[in-house]
Motif scaffolding. Structure first.
Motif, PDB file in Angstrom:
ATOM      1  N   SER A 205       0.875  -1.180   0.000  1.00 32.29           N
ATOM      2  CA  SER A 205       0.000   0.000   0.000  1.00 32.29           C
ATOM      3  C   SER A 205       0.903   1.217   0.000  1.00 32.29           C
ATOM      4  O   SER A 205       1.940   1.216   0.654  1.00 32.29           O
ATOM      5  N   GLN A 207       0.059   3.999   1.241  1.00 29.05           N
ATOM      6  CA  GLN A 207      -0.520   4.910   2.237  1.00 29.05           C
ATOM      7  C   GLN A 207       0.492   5.722   3.042  1.00 29.05           C
ATOM      8  O   GLN A 207       0.352   6.937   3.177  1.00 29.05           O
ATOM      9  N   ARG A 228       0.413  -8.311  -2.466  1.00 28.64           N
ATOM     10  CA  ARG A 228       0.158  -9.039  -1.219  1.00 28.64           C
ATOM     11  C   ARG A 228       0.418 -10.522  -1.471  1.00 28.64           C
ATOM     12  O   ARG A 228      -0.183 -11.096  -2.386  1.00 28.64           O
ATOM     13  N   GLU A 230      -0.815 -13.138  -0.691  1.00 27.94           N
ATOM     14  CA  GLU A 230      -2.024 -13.735  -0.127  1.00 27.94           C
ATOM     15  C   GLU A 230      -2.003 -15.239  -0.353  1.00 27.94           C
ATOM     16  O   GLU A 230      -1.952 -15.686  -1.485  1.00 27.94           O
ATOM     17  N   LEU A 238      -6.035 -11.120  -5.344  1.00 25.01           N
ATOM     18  CA  LEU A 238      -4.940 -11.220  -6.289  1.00 25.01           C
ATOM     19  C   LEU A 238      -3.659 -10.975  -5.495  1.00 25.01           C
ATOM     20  O   LEU A 238      -3.702 -10.403  -4.396  1.00 25.01           O
ATOM     21  N   PHE A 241      -2.306  -6.164  -7.444  1.00 27.96           N
ATOM     22  CA  PHE A 241      -3.537  -5.466  -7.815  1.00 27.96           C
ATOM     23  C   PHE A 241      -3.303  -3.965  -7.794  1.00 27.96           C
ATOM     24  O   PHE A 241      -2.290  -3.498  -7.264  1.00 27.96           O
ATOM     25  N   MET A 243      -4.320  -0.132  -6.770  1.00 27.97           N
ATOM     26  CA  MET A 243      -5.046   0.574  -5.729  1.00 27.97           C
ATOM     27  C   MET A 243      -4.943   2.077  -5.955  1.00 27.97           C
ATOM     28  O   MET A 243      -3.901   2.575  -6.355  1.00 27.97           O
ATOM     29  N   GLU A 245      -5.263   5.535  -3.778  1.00 28.68           N
ATOM     30  CA  GLU A 245      -5.220   5.884  -2.354  1.00 28.68           C
ATOM     31  C   GLU A 245      -5.177   7.398  -2.146  1.00 28.68           C
ATOM     32  O   GLU A 245      -4.112   8.006  -2.206  1.00 28.68           O
ATOM     33  N   GLU A 380     -16.082  -5.919   0.411  1.00 25.91           N
ATOM     34  CA  GLU A 380     -15.194  -4.756   0.576  1.00 25.91           C
ATOM     35  C   GLU A 380     -14.523  -4.295  -0.718  1.00 25.91           C
ATOM     36  O   GLU A 380     -13.803  -5.042  -1.357  1.00 25.91           O
ATOM     37  N   ILE A 382     -13.467  -0.723  -0.564  1.00 29.86           N
ATOM     38  CA  ILE A 382     -12.669   0.370  -0.019  1.00 29.86           C
ATOM     39  C   ILE A 382     -12.403   0.092   1.451  1.00 29.86           C
ATOM     40  O   ILE A 382     -13.300  -0.357   2.182  1.00 29.86           O
ATOM     41  N   GLY A 384     -10.516   2.300   4.692  1.00 34.07           N
ATOM     42  CA  GLY A 384      -9.837   3.560   5.016  1.00 34.07           C
ATOM     43  C   GLY A 384      -9.975   3.922   6.472  1.00 34.07           C
ATOM     44  O   GLY A 384     -10.667   3.231   7.232  1.00 34.07           O
TER      45      GLY A 384
HETATM   46  O1  4AD Z   1      -8.154  -2.683   3.210  1.00 35.83           O
HETATM   47  P1  4AD Z   1      -6.760  -2.598   2.662  1.00 35.83           P
HETATM   48  O2  4AD Z   1      -5.799  -3.665   3.058  1.00 35.83           O
HETATM   49  O3  4AD Z   1      -6.238  -1.167   3.095  1.00 35.83           O
HETATM   50  C1  4AD Z   1      -5.008  -0.647   2.862  1.00 35.83           C
HETATM   51  O4  4AD Z   1      -4.125  -1.181   2.235  1.00 35.83           O
HETATM   52  C2  4AD Z   1      -4.853   0.761   3.347  1.00 35.83           C
HETATM   53  N1  4AD Z   1      -3.427   1.031   3.585  1.00 35.83           N
HETATM   54  C3  4AD Z   1      -5.436   1.677   2.289  1.00 35.83           C
HETATM   55  C4  4AD Z   1      -5.407   3.140   2.698  1.00 35.83           C
HETATM   56  O5  4AD Z   1      -6.054   3.503   3.665  1.00 35.83           O
HETATM   57  N2  4AD Z   1      -4.689   3.958   1.966  1.00 35.83           N
HETATM   58  O6  4AD Z   1      -6.810  -2.555   1.084  1.00 35.83           O
HETATM   59  C5  4AD Z   1      -7.567  -1.549   0.431  1.00 35.83           C
HETATM   60  C6  4AD Z   1      -8.389  -2.137  -0.694  1.00 35.83           C
HETATM   61  C7  4AD Z   1      -9.413  -3.178  -0.246  1.00 35.83           C
HETATM   62  O7  4AD Z   1     -10.600  -2.561   0.193  1.00 35.83           O
HETATM   63  C8  4AD Z   1      -9.636  -3.961  -1.519  1.00 35.83           C
HETATM   64  O8  4AD Z   1     -10.495  -3.264  -2.385  1.00 35.83           O
HETATM   65  C9  4AD Z   1      -8.256  -3.958  -2.129  1.00 35.83           C
HETATM   66  O9  4AD Z   1      -7.549  -2.861  -1.596  1.00 35.83           O
HETATM   67  N3  4AD Z   1      -7.517  -5.195  -1.852  1.00 35.83           N
HETATM   68  C10 4AD Z   1      -7.344  -6.199  -2.724  1.00 35.83           C
HETATM   69  N4  4AD Z   1      -7.763  -6.381  -3.989  1.00 35.83           N
HETATM   70  C11 4AD Z   1      -7.432  -7.509  -4.634  1.00 35.83           C
HETATM   71  N5  4AD Z   1      -6.661  -8.473  -4.079  1.00 35.83           N
HETATM   72  C12 4AD Z   1      -6.202  -8.351  -2.807  1.00 35.83           C
HETATM   73  N6  4AD Z   1      -5.418  -9.305  -2.298  1.00 35.83           N
HETATM   74  C13 4AD Z   1      -6.547  -7.175  -2.071  1.00 35.83           C
HETATM   75  N7  4AD Z   1      -6.263  -6.719  -0.831  1.00 35.83           N
HETATM   76  C14 4AD Z   1      -6.855  -5.528  -0.722  1.00 35.83           C
END
Ligand code: 4AD
Ligand code: MG
Length: 457
Positions: A205, A207, A228, A230, A238, A241, A243, A245, A380, A382, A384
């Motif tokens: 991220s 962030q 990630r 994962e 995935l 991916f 994002m 932010e 989910e 978003i 934040g």
């Molecule tokens: O909720 P996450 O983990 O939040 C963050 O990474 C914060 N640092 C973001 C921030 O506040 N700036 O991830 C944010 C979004 C999730 O809601 C989801 O939409 C997506 O990233 N996401 C994924 N999409 C696809 N594959 C994954 N493994 C994902 N993990 C998170």
């Protein structure tokens, strides 16, 4: 001599195709005229003396018509023996036809084959059904199918509308590094990289860096790939991916909720306006997207838990929900299917959320955070929060979470020098594409998906 009458060089003049080059999507502009198309043979049908080749050019499909008497014998033979996905330059006259899917047909005049796919090694994806594993193994070719192309067009529109939303609302794009010295979202999903002998990671991220640029520029956003490791094989995960932010200095949780709903509404309404034909190709029920307009419903974590418990009691949810946990996929699926637009669940227990989230001053057991859950069970899209702004609290959180202090010195500096309340979110592009297109799996939302079990092609 006036500019417009000055002859250009002979070579460029002679390389202009004649009849003029057109694209299938906008071919209606040339009704009754002859045009040139650059494309591929998608499929073809034969009926006695008539050939019906279907061409694609990246913008759409059009059916050609060639009668044995309307074209030269060579052109007729070439068309008759043309193989699927051979590349061609076709000329023909555009004719409006109400029954044609795009409203037009092409009376073929000439065809020039650029590369003919040999019968001995035919295009592997036929128009019959194939299994998903086979299609993913041939993803480099599968992206040519009308449905996959339509999804990628919707994805591009989602990315365009996202950038447009932030660019026109005073945000400055500041992209973070991809190679990072530390974790942002938990240490269990880091991809390690050998950085000249030192350990480093692919970013989870942007962030933490967006927080730094927000304190420099006020309102910023980053938009790029995140990673990630994962270990989960779900339809939502995935390993690589995209994002977006946003991060805003002096913004609180309420401001963040408004930003989230306005951003998502803008994206959905833009796709409905600009990519309706693609949604139709995909078979998306657009009536389900029309209500997606701000304001979105807001639910405290506690209220969401109450709803889940009631659903369990009524037998709508298999497993009971244990208070204090983060929601699992079935919980999110059930919750999000209760509303006709995304629902914003806020103030989760601080213990299940990230180290950087500001506690609620009204009750510090809860974090000032939000998860936005998309309807129809998509869950989910978003995540934040408002960020911890006190140096002391952030410093102790870093220790509690076992994070390496040295790697976070710069991040702590943001609380030493002019700290302010600030907030931001991350929106996963593939999750949004999956929901807007109504897909079963995120693997079709990105040109080349990276998952636990796939890194080819
Ligand atoms: O909720 P996450 O983990 O939040 C963050 O990474 C914060 N640092 C973001 C921030 O506040 N700036 O991830 C944010 C979004 C999730 O809601 C989801 O939409 C997506 O990233 N996401 C994924 N999409 C696809 N594959 C994954 N493994 C994902 N993990 C998170
Ligand atoms: Mg999250």
């Amino acid at each position: 001599m006036p500019e417009e009458t000055a002859p250009t060089s002979d070579s460029s003049a002679s390389s202009k195709p004649h009849p003029p080059l057109a694209t299938i999507a906008t071919i209606g502009r040339h009704d009754g005229e002859s045009v040139t198309l650059h494309g591929w043979l998608y499929n073809s049908r034969e009926s006695g003396k008539l050939l019906f080749p279907i061409f694609r050019d990246g913008t759409g499909l059009i059916q050609g018509v060639a009668h044995v008497k309307s074209v030269s014998p060579e052109v007729f033979e070439t068309l008759k023996n043309l193989t699927q996905e051979s590349s061609v330059i076709v000329t023909g006259k555009v004719r409006a036809d109400k029954r044609a899917p795009g409203g037009y047909e092409l009376d073929v005049e000439n065809v020039q084959v650029v590369q003919r796919v040999p019968e001995s090694d035919p295009y592997p994806i036929t128009l019959k059904e194939h299994g998903v594993d086979f299609l993913m193994e041939h993803r480099h070719l599968w992206v040519r199918s009308p449905r996959q192309s339509a999804i990628l067009r919707v994805r591009a529109e989602i990315m365009r509308a996202t950038a447009e939303f932030f660019d026109t609302n005073g945000f400055i794009r500041t992209d973070p590094p991809i190679l990072t010295p530390a974790a942002c979202e938990g240490t269990s999903t880091l991809f390690p990289v050998d950085y000249f002998g030192d350990p480093a990671f692919l970013t989870q991220s942007g962030q933490l860096y967006a927080e730094a640029t927000a304190l420099a520029l006020g309102k910023v956003y980053s938009f790029g790939p995140t990673f990630r490791a994962e270990k989960s094989k779900t339809r939502r995960h995935l390993t690589e991916f995209w994002m977006v932010e946003p991060e805003v200095a002096f913004m609180d949780l309420d401001g963040l909720l408004e930003l989230s709903e306005n951003c998502l509404s803008h994206i959905v309404q833009s796709v409905l306006k600009n990519r309706a034909a693609e949604l139709q190709t995909i078979g998306r029920d657009m009536a389900k997207l029309e209500p997606v307009k701000a304001p979105f419903p807001r639910l405290r974590y506690d209220e969401a838990v109450k709803m889940l418990n009631e659903a369990h009691a009524k037998g709508e949810l298999e497993n009971p929900f244990e208070y204090g946990n983060d929601f699992g996929s079935p919980d999110e699926t059930w919750l999000s299917s209760q509303f006709d637009r995304p629902v914003m669940v806020h103030r989760y227990p601080a213990d299940v959320k990230a180290f950087y989230m500001e506690p609620d001053p009204a009750d510090p057991r809860f974090a000032l955070c939000v998860d936005v859950l998309a309807p129809e069970g998509y869950g989910e899209v978003i995540g934040g929060s408002q960020r911890v702004s006190s140096y002391e609290l952030l410093s102790s959180r870093i220790d509690q979470h076992g994070l390496p202090r040295e790697a976070f010195q710069w991040y702590l500096d943001l609380r030493r020098y002019g700290s302010v309340p600030h907030a931001g979110f991350g929106m996963g592009i593939e999750r949004v594409v999956s929901w807007i297109c109504g897909l079963e799996h995120v693997r079709e939302t990105i040109p080349f998906a990276r998952t636990l079990t796939r890194i080819y092609p």
